[in-house]
Design a protein around this motif. Sequence first.
Motif, PDB file in Angstrom:
ATOM      1  N   ASP A  90     125.016   7.181  35.789  1.00 34.65           N
ATOM      2  CA  ASP A  90     125.725   6.097  35.104  1.00 34.65           C
ATOM      3  C   ASP A  90     124.743   5.235  34.314  1.00 34.65           C
ATOM      4  OD1 ASP A  90     127.736   4.322  34.330  1.00 34.65           O
ATOM      5  OD2 ASP A  90     127.949   3.420  36.310  1.00 34.65           O
ATOM      6  N   ALA A  91     123.676   4.826  34.959  1.00 39.25           N
ATOM      7  CA  ALA A  91     122.676   3.990  34.282  1.00 39.25           C
ATOM      8  C   ALA A  91     122.026   4.736  33.124  1.00 39.25           C
ATOM      9  CB  ALA A  91     121.623   3.524  35.282  1.00 39.25           C
ATOM     10  N   LEU A  92     121.725   6.004  33.315  1.00 43.38           N
ATOM     11  CA  LEU A  92     121.072   6.790  32.266  1.00 43.38           C
ATOM     12  C   LEU A  92     122.004   7.037  31.079  1.00 43.38           C
ATOM     13  CD1 LEU A  92     119.127   9.229  34.587  1.00 43.38           C
ATOM     14  CD2 LEU A  92     118.101   7.559  33.008  1.00 43.38           C
ATOM     15  N   ALA A  93     123.307   7.205  31.340  1.00 45.32           N
ATOM     16  CA  ALA A  93     124.256   7.399  30.237  1.00 45.32           C
ATOM     17  C   ALA A  93     124.259   6.184  29.316  1.00 45.32           C
ATOM     18  CB  ALA A  93     125.660   7.671  30.779  1.00 45.32           C
ATOM     19  N   THR A  94     124.186   4.996  29.885  1.00 49.94           N
ATOM     20  CA  THR A  94     124.117   3.781  29.072  1.00 49.94           C
ATOM     21  C   THR A  94     122.751   3.653  28.405  1.00 49.94           C
ATOM     22  OG1 THR A  94     125.714   2.684  30.503  1.00 49.94           O
ATOM     23  CG2 THR A  94     124.362   1.270  29.093  1.00 49.94           C
ATOM     24  N   ALA A  95     121.691   3.940  29.145  1.00 52.07           N
ATOM     25  CA  ALA A  95     120.330   3.811  28.604  1.00 52.07           C
ATOM     26  C   ALA A  95     120.118   4.697  27.383  1.00 52.07           C
ATOM     27  CB  ALA A  95     119.310   4.143  29.688  1.00 52.07           C
ATOM     28  N   LEU A  96     120.768   5.858  27.344  1.00 55.51           N
ATOM     29  CA  LEU A  96     120.588   6.774  26.209  1.00 55.51           C
ATOM     30  C   LEU A  96     121.037   6.166  24.879  1.00 55.51           C
ATOM     31  CD1 LEU A  96     121.574  10.262  27.660  1.00 55.51           C
ATOM     32  CD2 LEU A  96     119.320   9.523  26.882  1.00 55.51           C
ATOM     33  N   PHE A  97     121.865   5.150  24.920  1.00 54.69           N
ATOM     34  CA  PHE A  97     122.249   4.480  23.680  1.00 54.69           C
ATOM     35  C   PHE A  97     121.050   3.760  23.056  1.00 54.69           C
ATOM     36  CE2 PHE A  97     126.535   5.274  24.911  1.00 54.69           C
ATOM     37  CZ  PHE A  97     127.320   5.073  23.788  1.00 54.69           C
ATOM     38  N   MET A  98     120.059   3.401  23.890  1.00 45.86           N
ATOM     39  CA  MET A  98     118.965   2.550  23.418  1.00 45.86           C
ATOM     40  C   MET A  98     117.582   3.158  23.547  1.00 45.86           C
ATOM     41  SD  MET A  98     120.575  -0.678  25.368  1.00 45.86           S
ATOM     42  CE  MET A  98     121.676   0.322  26.339  1.00 45.86           C
ATOM     43  N   VAL A  99     117.420   4.148  24.420  1.00 48.26           N
ATOM     44  CA  VAL A  99     116.096   4.676  24.742  1.00 48.26           C
ATOM     45  C   VAL A  99     116.042   6.162  24.404  1.00 48.26           C
ATOM     46  CG1 VAL A  99     114.393   4.998  26.584  1.00 48.26           C
ATOM     47  CG2 VAL A  99     115.888   2.995  26.617  1.00 48.26           C
TER      48      VAL A  99
ATOM     49  N   LYS B  23     129.526   1.106  38.619  1.00 49.52           N
ATOM     50  CA  LYS B  23     130.613   2.045  38.908  1.00 49.52           C
ATOM     51  C   LYS B  23     130.044   3.324  39.514  1.00 49.52           C
ATOM     52  CE  LYS B  23     133.139   3.543  35.487  1.00 49.52           C
ATOM     53  NZ  LYS B  23     134.165   3.945  34.518  1.00 49.52           N
ATOM     54  N   GLY B  24     128.891   3.753  39.021  1.00 49.40           N
ATOM     55  CA  GLY B  24     128.241   4.928  39.598  1.00 49.40           C
ATOM     56  C   GLY B  24     127.867   4.703  41.053  1.00 49.40           C
ATOM     57  N   GLN B  25     127.380   3.506  41.367  1.00 46.14           N
ATOM     58  CA  GLN B  25     127.040   3.188  42.746  1.00 46.14           C
ATOM     59  C   GLN B  25     128.289   3.228  43.628  1.00 46.14           C
ATOM     60  OE1 GLN B  25     125.547  -0.759  43.626  1.00 46.14           O
ATOM     61  NE2 GLN B  25     124.433   0.024  45.400  1.00 46.14           N
TER      62      GLN B  25
ATOM     63  N   ALA C 265     135.803   8.287  38.895  1.00 44.06           N
ATOM     64  CA  ALA C 265     136.030   6.877  38.572  1.00 44.06           C
ATOM     65  C   ALA C 265     136.087   6.713  37.061  1.00 44.06           C
ATOM     66  CB  ALA C 265     134.929   6.015  39.179  1.00 44.06           C
ATOM     67  N   SER C 266     137.005   7.435  36.434  1.00 45.00           N
ATOM     68  CA  SER C 266     137.249   7.311  35.003  1.00 45.00           C
ATOM     69  C   SER C 266     135.994   7.516  34.167  1.00 45.00           C
ATOM     70  CB  SER C 266     137.874   5.950  34.708  1.00 45.00           C
ATOM     71  OG  SER C 266     138.205   5.859  33.340  1.00 45.00           O
ATOM     72  N   GLY C 267     135.449   8.715  34.254  1.00 48.16           N
ATOM     73  CA  GLY C 267     134.278   9.052  33.447  1.00 48.16           C
ATOM     74  C   GLY C 267     132.985   9.102  34.228  1.00 48.16           C
ATOM     75  N   ASP C 268     132.977   8.568  35.426  1.00 49.52           N
ATOM     76  CA  ASP C 268     131.823   8.665  36.322  1.00 49.52           C
ATOM     77  C   ASP C 268     132.296   9.432  37.542  1.00 49.52           C
ATOM     78  OD1 ASP C 268     130.514   7.089  34.506  1.00 49.52           O
ATOM     79  OD2 ASP C 268     130.675   5.260  35.681  1.00 49.52           O
ATOM     80  N   MET C 269     131.718  10.614  37.776  1.00 44.95           N
ATOM     81  CA  MET C 269     132.228  11.445  38.854  1.00 44.95           C
ATOM     82  C   MET C 269     131.114  12.117  39.634  1.00 44.95           C
ATOM     83  SD  MET C 269     134.020  14.454  36.532  1.00 44.95           S
ATOM     84  CE  MET C 269     135.204  13.317  35.888  1.00 44.95           C
ATOM     85  N   LEU C 270     131.447  12.437  40.879  1.00 45.44           N
ATOM     86  CA  LEU C 270     130.529  13.144  41.766  1.00 45.44           C
ATOM     87  C   LEU C 270     131.292  14.270  42.435  1.00 45.44           C
ATOM     88  CD1 LEU C 270     127.611  13.064  43.014  1.00 45.44           C
ATOM     89  CD2 LEU C 270     128.665  11.852  44.923  1.00 45.44           C
ATOM     90  N   HIS C 271     130.727  15.458  42.374  1.00 45.24           N
ATOM     91  CA  HIS C 271     131.358  16.653  42.931  1.00 45.24           C
ATOM     92  C   HIS C 271     130.535  17.159  44.110  1.00 45.24           C
ATOM     93  CE1 HIS C 271     131.762  21.085  43.181  1.00 45.24           C
ATOM     94  NE2 HIS C 271     133.040  20.809  43.002  1.00 45.24           N
TER      95      HIS C 271
END
Length: 171
Positions: free
Chosen positions: A128-137, A26-28, A49-55
């Motif tokens: 986007d990828a880092l937000a998910t990765a923070l759950f595990m790393v 979604k980030g891509q 995009a519902s929580g993933d945004m670029l300004h």
Amino acid sequence: EDALVWNGTEISASVPVVLDIGAAGKGQLVDLLASVLRGAGTTEFLVDASGDMLHSGAEPLGVGLEHPYDPTQAIGVVELHDGALCASAANRRAWGDGLHHVLDGATGFPIETVVATWTMATTAMEADALATALFMVDPKVLEREFEFSWLMVYSDGHAAYSAGFEGTLFS
């Protein structure tokens, strides 16, 4: 025998599989839409995009940080300016008590310690990828490889954040 074989730029499967590219896909898409806007000469925009945004623009934009247990409330606010803000939370894509989309690869069960993360980076795909990765790393490990700022909220109610995450958390 492996059900999924990855060889360079090709993936083949010997059985039906589902590939979820949600951790960065979604980030891509947000980055691709921003590229189209820039290519058309638009310099001031927000792709959300519902929580993933670029300004992109001269003035920063205040963005509320959704409460991980109550989507009608915010736990804080951050200013987004010429960059990406992405979030991941256990309350999104959940299908039962304690059952959600961020799984521990070692156990196969949903992660229970972290309930929400936010990251700010140059691109939405990376954030986007880092937000998910923070759950595990551990964020310190990710900070050695990537330039980003972050906020994490844990199931016991405490929060942790990087020095570069400039925002306000409500009490």
